[in-house]
Design an enzyme around this catalytic site. Sequence first.
Site, PDB file in Angstrom:
ATOM      1  N   GLY A  68       0.831  -1.207   0.000  1.00 32.76           N
ATOM      2  CA  GLY A  68       0.000   0.000   0.000  1.00 32.76           C
ATOM      3  C   GLY A  68       0.861   1.252   0.000  1.00 32.76           C
ATOM      4  O   GLY A  68       0.579   2.229  -0.700  1.00 32.76           O
ATOM      5  N   TYR A 106       5.463 -19.627   8.663  1.00 31.68           N
ATOM      6  CA  TYR A 106       6.382 -18.865   7.805  1.00 31.68           C
ATOM      7  C   TYR A 106       6.123 -19.182   6.339  1.00 31.68           C
ATOM      8  O   TYR A 106       5.985 -18.282   5.500  1.00 31.68           O
ATOM      9  CB  TYR A 106       7.813 -19.229   8.191  1.00 31.68           C
ATOM     10  CG  TYR A 106       8.898 -18.427   7.512  1.00 31.68           C
ATOM     11  CD1 TYR A 106       9.005 -17.049   7.686  1.00 31.68           C
ATOM     12  CD2 TYR A 106       9.860 -19.058   6.723  1.00 31.68           C
ATOM     13  CE1 TYR A 106      10.026 -16.322   7.090  1.00 31.68           C
ATOM     14  CE2 TYR A 106      10.885 -18.341   6.124  1.00 31.68           C
ATOM     15  CZ  TYR A 106      10.966 -16.973   6.308  1.00 31.68           C
ATOM     16  OH  TYR A 106      11.983 -16.261   5.718  1.00 31.68           O
TER      17      TYR A 106
END
Length: 316
Positions: free
Chosen positions: A102, A145
Amino acid sequence: MRAVVTGGAGFLGSHLTDRLIHDGWSVVVLDNLITGDLANIEHLFGHERFQFIKQDVTEFLYVKGDIDFVFHFASPASPVDFERFPIQVLKVGALGTHKALGLAKDKCAKFMLASTSEVYGDPLVSPQPETYWGNVNPIGPRGVYDEAKRYAEAMTMAYHHFHKVDTRIVRFFNTYGPRMRLDDGRVVPNLVSQALSGKPLTVYGDGEQTRSFGYVADIIDGVVRLAGSDFHEPINIGSEDERTVMEFAQTVLKLTGSGSRIEHLPALPDDPRKRRPDLTRAKEILGWHPSTGLEGGLELTLAYFREKLKLVNLNP
Ligand code: UDP
């Protein structure tokens, strides 16, 4: 040129920051320091082109001024961290990647995701090309992960295709060098510090599992080349010099001259049996290939760990 490096106080992030500063960039490091360490960047404090913001990158990111590149390198990355910080690992791969993308979109900046060979899981194909989809256990100890990074790759490609953000994805293989945490639990710091302090070298399982160890300066060189390229698909960056953990332990004993013995401990669940990158893409697209041999890179790393251990022994 001005870059944001998330996780810039970590092992890879701080080496990248050094390289960018050296190359004339201005760098803003964002790090919440859960596994990063200010000691890795303290030499940059006061530098006119360097700024540090203590920030959890899973929260809203605001950075004043223009930014040309966002390098999203924040994440705990050692298997022991997956147990200690499972939620943070998932959040930084998912929410952190979303926030970092973003920021890149807002600033019209280029973006690079630090991904991992763990997206290949316990691979059924070796060496691993980028086209291999992997063999991951989503609910195993490494799932937090592996799946976070797989999601992060998907999110990065979605921003690339949908929002036209100029993205890159690097898949790192095992990397070692100065600034690895002594207590990070991975095989390089564990075995080196055990050898230097005369303790038994802990080898998990039979030690026939393999890894290919890349020296950090070479790896960062690959990152800089990728940043300067126009390639948007994932690209492996690592060493092709594959060794068994037993061979690695013998190399550490030889280089340190240590009389430590090797102690076998139980194998870890879901521990990949083989790991070695297929570097065809890196060679063809980036003209990149690592140049530091394991023995040479380990000598440089040993010097760092010797100093660190001296400090630990002075301040137990
Ligand atoms: N390993 C080991 N002894 C240790 C730490 C790790 O034998 O003290 C093994 C581990 O089981 C794995 C390999 O070394 O097969 C590399 O582990 P590391 O934690 O460095 O990272 P990974 O490549 O598994 O993410």
